[in-house]
Design an enzyme around this catalytic site. Structure first.
Site, PDB file in Angstrom:
ATOM      1  N   GLY A 149       0.820  -1.194   0.000  1.00 16.10           N
ATOM      2  CA  GLY A 149       0.000   0.000   0.000  1.00 16.10           C
ATOM      3  C   GLY A 149       0.859   1.251   0.000  1.00 16.10           C
ATOM      4  O   GLY A 149       2.058   1.208   0.304  1.00 16.10           O
ATOM      5  N   CYS A 150       0.253   2.393  -0.307  1.00 16.50           N
ATOM      6  CA  CYS A 150       1.003   3.651  -0.390  1.00 16.50           C
ATOM      7  C   CYS A 150       1.459   4.116   0.991  1.00 16.50           C
ATOM      8  O   CYS A 150       2.644   4.447   1.181  1.00 16.50           O
ATOM      9  CB  CYS A 150       0.175   4.725  -1.085  1.00 16.50           C
ATOM     10  SG  CYS A 150      -1.503   4.942  -0.421  1.00 16.50           S
ATOM     11  N   TYR A 151       0.561   4.149   1.961  1.00 17.85           N
ATOM     12  CA  TYR A 151       0.956   4.545   3.310  1.00 17.85           C
ATOM     13  C   TYR A 151       2.006   3.591   3.892  1.00 17.85           C
ATOM     14  O   TYR A 151       3.005   4.038   4.454  1.00 17.85           O
ATOM     15  CB  TYR A 151      -0.260   4.586   4.236  1.00 17.85           C
ATOM     16  CG  TYR A 151      -1.147   5.796   4.113  1.00 17.85           C
ATOM     17  CD1 TYR A 151      -0.624   7.092   4.211  1.00 17.85           C
ATOM     18  CD2 TYR A 151      -2.520   5.667   3.943  1.00 17.85           C
ATOM     19  CE1 TYR A 151      -1.436   8.207   4.129  1.00 17.85           C
ATOM     20  CE2 TYR A 151      -3.352   6.772   3.857  1.00 17.85           C
ATOM     21  CZ  TYR A 151      -2.810   8.040   3.953  1.00 17.85           C
ATOM     22  OH  TYR A 151      -3.624   9.148   3.882  1.00 17.85           O
TER      23      TYR A 151
END
Length: 346
Positions: A149-151
Site C-alpha cells: 500500500g502507499c501509506y
C-alpha cells in the site's frame, strides 16, 4: 517483449500503470481491463494516452488474460484478485496484485480489517510482499507479488533502518500521514468531491485505517517481535503525494551524524530512496510523478525522541511505479528500467 495485462486499468492506479508501461519499448499492453468501459477505447477514457492506447477496453476475465499475457496486474478493489486467482493462472502468468488481498499473512487479520472473507487463502504463504528494498531476492522468483500500500510503503521506508538497528523503542511509534485525494480512487464519493476537500484538511480512519495491520506486520518482521503503532492518515487537497511524519523514543543517545550513517548504510545502494540531509524536510512536490522516496529525520534531544519524515508519490512508488519495479525484478531486468523519470515541477 513482455506481454502485460491490466485488470482495473481505468482506475487511477491502473491508468498510471498504463502510462508508465506505454513509455517502454520492451513491454506490450495486451489487455486493458475495465468493468465500466468495456468496448470503449482506453484513450477515450484517459486522453493523456491518445495515440498510444487507441484500443478498446475488455472485461475483467483473468483466466483468459492469463493465456495471453506474461504478467497480470490487478489494480482492483480488495477481494477481486483473491476471488479470481487459481493455480492454472499462476502457472501461465505472473501476477502482481495492487490490492491488499495477499499483503497480510494472517488471514484472520485481513478479514477483521477488510470485513470480507478471503477467497483463496491457500496462496497467501507463497505471495511475496513486493517492497524491493527488503524482499528483492524473493521477488525475483515469485509467481505472485503483493504490491504494498502507499501509506505502508512510505511509513516502512521511513522507519525501517532505525527499527532494524534497535535505535527506537517500537512501543512508542506514532505515524502521522497525509495523502492526496487520488489515494481514494476514481470512484464517485461524496467525501472526495472538490467542494468537500478543497480548502480543508481532515483526519480519517482514525485508529481504524486498514493499512495499520500491514505497517505493523512488516515492522514486526524487522523488529523480531510484535509491533503496534498509532497510525493516523489525513486527506489533503492535492492530487498526489504521501507525506509521513513518524515519532519514536530513542533507545540510546545519538547524534545526527550517527543516525544519518545508519540511513546511508541501508539506502546508499537503493536507486529509489534518497536520504536527505538531517533536518531537511521532505516535500511531496519533489517526488511528484516519480518512483523516488525522500527520507530524512530530526533529533529532538529535549524529549529524547526522533522525528522521521518521508515523502513519495502515492500513484507511483505507492502503487503503479512499485508494481513495475517488481515486474522488472521478476523478469530479470534492471530494477529502474522505465522508472528513471525525474520528479515533475511545478
Amino acid at each position: 517483449m513482455i506481454k502485460a495485462g491490466i485488470i482495473g486499468a481505468t482506475g487511477y492506479a491502473g491508468a498510471e500503470l498504463a502510462r508508465l508501461l506505454l513509455q517502454r519499448d520492451d513491454v506490450a499492453i495486451v489487455w486493458y481491463g475495465s468493468r465500466s468501459y468495456v468496448g470503449e477505447d482506453f484513450s477515450q477514457v484517459y486522453r493523456n494516452v491518445a495515440g498510444s492506447a487507441d484500443v478498446p477496453c475488455k472485461d475483467d476475465d483473468m483466466a483468459q488474460l492469463a493465456q495471453e499475457a506474461d504478467v497480470i496486474f490487478t489494480a482492483t478493489p480488495q477481494g477481486y484478485c483473491a476471488s479470481q486467482v487459481t493455480e492454472e493462472i499462476l502457472s501461465q502468468a505472473k501476477v502482481i496484485d495492487l490490492s491488499a488481498d495477499f499483503r497480510i499473512k494472517d488471514v484472520g487479520v485481513y478479514e477483521q480489517w477488510y470485513k470480507i472473507s478471503h477467497a483463496s487463502p491457500q496462496f497467501i504463504p507463497e505471495a511475496v510482499y513486493g517492497l524491493p528494498e527488503i524482499n528483492r531476492e524473493q521477488i525475483k522468483t515469485a509467481r505472485l507479488v503483493a504490491n504494498p500500500g502507499c501509506y505502508p510503503t512510505c511509513s516502512f521506508l521511513t522507519l525501517y533502518p532505525l527499527v532494524k538497528e534497535g535505535l527506537i523503542d517500537t512501543d512508542t511509534i506514532i505515524i502521522d500521514a497525509k495523502s492526496g485525494t487520488s489515494g481514494a480512487g476514481r470512484g464517485t464519493k461524496l467525501g472526495s468531491l472538490y467542494c468537500e476537500v478543497n480548502e480543508s484538511m481532515k483526519a480519517y480512519g482514525v485508529a481504524s485505517h486498514r493499512h495499520t495491520p500491514e505497517i505493523e506486520e512488516q515492522l514486526s518482521y524487522v523488529a523480531g517481535k510484535p509491533v503496534l503503532v498509532s497510525f493516523t492518515p489525513h486527506l489533503v487537497p492535492m492530487n498526489r503525494g504521501i507525506l509521513v511524519t513518524a515519532y519514536a523514543t530513542l533507545t540510546k543517545s545519538l547524534d545526527a551524524a550517527t543516525v544519518k550513517a545508519v540511513y546511508d548504510q541501508y539506502y546508499e545502494k537503493e536507486y529509489f530512496v534518497r536520504v536527505l540531509k538531517p533536518g531537511e524536510a521532505p516535500e511531496t512536490r519533489w517526488v511528484e510523478g516519480s518512483n523516488f522516496a525522500d527520507i530524512s529525520f530530526k533529533l529532538d534531544p529535549r524529549t529524547n525522541r526522533i522525528v522521521m519524515m518521508g515523502a513519495i508519490d502515492n500513484m507511483v512508488k505507492g502503487a503503479a511505479g512499485q508494481a513495475m519495479q517488481n515486474m522488472n525484478l521478476m523478469f530479470g531486468l534492471a530494477e529502474n528500467t522505465g522508472l528513471k523519470q525525474i520528479p515533475m515541477f511545478p
